[in-house]
Design a protein around this motif. Structure first.
Motif, mmCIF file in Angstrom:
data_model
loop_
_atom_site.group_PDB
_atom_site.id
_atom_site.type_symbol
_atom_site.label_atom_id
_atom_site.label_comp_id
_atom_site.label_asym_id
_atom_site.label_seq_id
_atom_site.Cartn_x
_atom_site.Cartn_y
_atom_site.Cartn_z
ATOM 1 N N ALA A 8 80.185 28.304 29.013
ATOM 2 C CA ALA A 8 81.473 28.997 29.027
ATOM 3 C C ALA A 8 81.430 30.264 29.869
ATOM 4 C CB ALA A 8 81.898 29.345 27.604
ATOM 5 N N ALA A 9 80.236 30.639 30.315
ATOM 6 C CA ALA A 9 80.103 31.888 31.058
ATOM 7 C C ALA A 9 80.911 31.868 32.344
ATOM 8 C CB ALA A 9 78.637 32.165 31.382
ATOM 9 N N ALA A 10 80.974 30.714 33.008
ATOM 10 C CA ALA A 10 81.715 30.628 34.254
ATOM 11 C C ALA A 10 83.187 30.916 34.023
ATOM 12 C CB ALA A 10 81.540 29.238 34.877
ATOM 13 N N ALA A 11 83.709 30.425 32.889
ATOM 14 C CA ALA A 11 85.098 30.669 32.547
ATOM 15 C C ALA A 11 85.360 32.140 32.298
ATOM 16 C CB ALA A 11 85.485 29.852 31.312
ATOM 17 N N ALA A 12 84.300 32.859 31.872
ATOM 18 C CA ALA A 12 84.445 34.288 31.619
ATOM 19 C C ALA A 12 84.366 35.086 32.906
ATOM 20 C CB ALA A 12 83.344 34.759 30.661
ATOM 21 N N GLY A 13 84.086 34.411 34.009
ATOM 22 C CA GLY A 13 84.092 35.100 35.302
ATOM 23 C C GLY A 13 82.720 35.512 35.777
ATOM 24 N N GLY A 14 81.634 35.034 35.099
ATOM 25 C CA GLY A 14 80.340 35.532 35.512
ATOM 26 C C GLY A 14 79.319 34.488 35.833
ATOM 27 N N GLY A 15 79.571 33.201 35.633
ATOM 28 C CA GLY A 15 78.486 32.259 35.805
ATOM 29 C C GLY A 15 78.724 31.197 36.845
ATOM 30 N N GLY A 16 79.879 31.202 37.499
ATOM 31 C CA GLY A 16 80.181 30.121 38.409
ATOM 32 C C GLY A 16 79.828 30.446 39.851
ATOM 33 N N GLY A 17 80.246 29.548 40.768
ATOM 34 C CA GLY A 17 80.024 29.766 42.187
ATOM 35 C C GLY A 17 78.561 29.779 42.549
ATOM 36 N N ASP A 18 78.252 30.545 43.608
ATOM 37 C CA ASP A 18 76.883 30.601 44.103
ATOM 38 C C ASP A 18 76.097 31.755 43.476
ATOM 39 O OD1 ASP A 18 78.150 29.756 47.346
ATOM 40 O OD2 ASP A 18 77.351 28.440 45.791
ATOM 41 N N GLY A 19 76.731 32.544 42.620
ATOM 42 C CA GLY A 19 76.049 33.684 42.026
ATOM 43 C C GLY A 19 75.048 33.273 40.962
ATOM 44 N N GLU A 20 74.273 34.248 40.546
ATOM 45 C CA GLU A 20 73.295 34.006 39.489
ATOM 46 C C GLU A 20 74.020 33.679 38.186
ATOM 47 O OE1 GLU A 20 69.552 36.349 37.316
ATOM 48 O OE2 GLU A 20 70.707 37.315 38.918
ATOM 49 N N PRO A 21 73.688 32.578 37.533
ATOM 50 C CA PRO A 21 74.421 32.184 36.325
ATOM 51 C C PRO A 21 74.042 33.015 35.102
ATOM 52 C CG PRO A 21 72.603 30.678 36.712
ATOM 53 C CD PRO A 21 72.644 31.618 37.897
ATOM 54 N N PHE A 22 74.999 33.188 34.212
ATOM 55 C CA PHE A 22 74.729 33.774 32.918
ATOM 56 C C PHE A 22 74.178 32.685 32.007
ATOM 57 C CE2 PHE A 22 78.520 36.846 33.539
ATOM 58 C CZ PHE A 22 77.728 37.741 34.222
ATOM 59 N N VAL A 23 73.251 33.035 31.144
ATOM 60 C CA VAL A 23 72.771 32.085 30.144
ATOM 61 C C VAL A 23 73.476 32.319 28.811
ATOM 62 C CG1 VAL A 23 70.526 31.813 31.222
ATOM 63 C CG2 VAL A 23 70.830 33.587 29.509
ATOM 64 N N GLU A 24 74.211 33.424 28.718
ATOM 65 C CA GLU A 24 74.899 33.760 27.480
ATOM 66 C C GLU A 24 75.910 34.868 27.781
ATOM 67 O OE1 GLU A 24 73.513 35.022 22.897
ATOM 68 O OE2 GLU A 24 72.069 34.987 24.560
ATOM 69 N N VAL A 25 77.044 34.849 27.092
ATOM 70 C CA VAL A 25 78.002 35.946 27.207
ATOM 71 C C VAL A 25 78.360 36.429 25.807
ATOM 72 C CG1 VAL A 25 78.982 35.165 29.397
ATOM 73 C CG2 VAL A 25 80.023 34.445 27.239
ATOM 74 N N ASP A 26 78.847 37.655 25.711
ATOM 75 C CA ASP A 26 79.213 38.194 24.408
ATOM 76 C C ASP A 26 80.558 37.624 23.974
ATOM 77 O OD1 ASP A 26 81.317 40.923 24.458
ATOM 78 O OD2 ASP A 26 80.764 39.895 26.309
ATOM 79 N N PRO A 27 80.945 37.788 22.711
ATOM 80 C CA PRO A 27 82.190 37.198 22.208
ATOM 81 C C PRO A 27 83.434 37.620 22.976
ATOM 82 C CG PRO A 27 80.826 37.896 20.383
ATOM 83 C CD PRO A 27 80.161 38.410 21.621
ATOM 84 N N SER A 28 83.436 38.835 23.537
ATOM 85 C CA SER A 28 84.608 39.311 24.278
ATOM 86 C C SER A 28 84.655 38.775 25.701
ATOM 87 C CB SER A 28 84.615 40.846 24.312
ATOM 88 O OG SER A 28 83.613 41.329 25.202
#
Length: 298
Positions: A8-28
Motif C-alpha cells: 500500500a506504500a505506493a498508494a501513499a505516494g512513497g513506494g511506486g515508480g523508479d524510486g526506492e520502495p517503502f517496506v512499511e508506512v505509518d497509519p496516516s
C-alpha cells in the motif's frame, strides 16, 4: 492501530515508480520506512525513513513488544522514552515526530529526527584528526542540550549520557542528545531538591552518587565530563577495569580513569576535572557554558 503494508506504500505516494520502495508506512501514510537498518540495540531497531509531508529523512524506531511481554521494567522504560521525547523541543536533543502501536504486529513505533552520521563515538573514531576547537563546539552543544533538559519543568535527568547516546549530523556539525530510556522527570525547581533514588546508567560514565542512589541532575554533568574525556582521548573511561566491581571501587573511591593521563592540553584537563568533583561542588550546565573554556568560539 496496525501499520500499512509495503504494497500500500505506493498508494501513499512513497513506494511506486523508479524510486526506492517503502517496506512499511505509518497509519496516516505520512511516513515510509525503508529497508536500511541504521542501528539496533537490545530493545529496538532504527531504520531510515522518509517524511513525505516535510520532504526529509527521519528515523523510524521500532520495538517488538512480544520480546518484552514479561518484562514490565523494559516496557515502562520504552513508554517513558516516548512520553519524554514528545515533550522535548530543542536543537540539541532528539525530538519525536509521531508514535503509534501496531497492535496486530505487536510493535511500538516512533519517528524521531535522524542524525545522518550516527553516534558521536563512532563518528569520532572514524575521524581521528579533530581539533580541540571542534571538540569544544561539540561539548558546547551537549551542554546546551543538558541545560534545556535541566531547566524543563519538571527537570529532566538523562541518567545515561555517553558518547553512544549522543548523535551528530556530520554535514552540519549539529549534535543531539538521544536515547532517553533511562531519563526521569523530577519535580520542583532546578537545584538540590531534585533527588532521585534508583541506580541506572553505564558504569564507566556514572557519577559516584548514582551508585549510592541519592542524586540530582548533576549526575549528567559528571557523565558529560566523561564524554569529553572520551572525545579527547578516543578511549572509553576505565578501560583498565575488567569488571563492574573494579569500576565501582574506582569511581566511589575517587580514582580517576587512566585516560586522564593522556589529556595533554591543560585547559581541557582542567575543564573535565570541573565536571568530576563531588556533587555539591559540581557546576551546572549553565555555569559551564559561561566558562572561559568556550571563549573565542563562533
Amino acid at each position: 492501530m496496525a501499520t500499512t503494508s509495503g504494497t500500500a506504500a505506493a498508494a501513499a505516494g512513497g513506494g511506486g515508480g523508479d524510486g526506492e520502495p517503502f517496506v512499511e508506512v505509518d497509519p496516516s501514510g505520512r511516513f515510509g520506512r525503508y529497508q536500511e537498518l541504521l542501528g539496533a540495540g537490545s530493545t529496538k531497531k532504527v531504520y531510515r525513513a522518509f517524511d513525505q509531508q516535510q520532504g526529509r529523512e527521519v528515523a523510524w524506531n521500532q520495538v517488538c513488544l512480544r520480546k518484552f511481554m514479561d518484562n514490565n521494567h523494559t516496557i515502562q522504560s520504552l513508554q517513558n522514552e516516548v512520553q519524554l521525547l514528545k515533550n522535548i523541543r530543542n536543537k540539541n536533543t532528539i525530538s519525536i515526530v509521531a508514535n503509534w502501536t501496531d497492535k496486530e504486529g505487536c510493535k511500538l513505533n516512533f519517528i524521531t529526527d535522524m542524525c545522518t552520521s550516527g553516534n558521536l563515538r563512532e563518528y569520532r573514531r572514524k575521524h581521528s584528526r579533530v581539533s580541540i576547537k571542534a571538540i569544544k563546539k561539540w561539548a558546547r552543544q551537549i551542554l546546551r542540550g543538558l541545560e534545556y533538559l535541566h531547566k524543563c519543568q519538571p527537570c529532566i535527568m538523562h541518567r545515561d549520557l555517553n558518547c553512544s547516546n549522543i548523535f551528530i549530523c556530520g554535514y552540519s556539525g549539529v549534535v543531539k542528545i538521544g536515547d532517553f530510556g533511562c531519563a526521569r522527570e523530577v519535580g520542583g525547581d532546578v537545584g538540590p531538591d531534585h533527588l532521585a533514588h534508583s541506580m541506572v546508567g553505564t558504569p564507566e560514565y556514572m557519577a559516584p552518587e548514582l551508585f549510592e542512589e541519592n542524586y540530582t541532575e548533576a549526575v549528567d554533568i559528571y557523565s558529560f565530563g566523561m564524554c569529553l574525556l572520551e572525545l579527547v582521548t578516543m578511549e572509553i573511561p576505565y578501560t583498565e577495569c575488567k569488571t563492574f566491581l573494579q569500576i565501582y571501587n574506582s569511581v566511589t573511591s575517587g580514582v580517576k580513569p587512566k585516560a586522564m593521563d593522556k589529556v595533554r592540553n591543560l585547559e581541557v584537563r582542567a575543564f573535565i576535572e570541573k565536571c568530576l568533583v563531588k556533587q555539591s561542588d559540581r557546576p551546572s550546565a549553565t555555569e559551564l557554558l559561561r566558562d572561559a573554556f568556550f571563549n573565542g568560539l563562533d
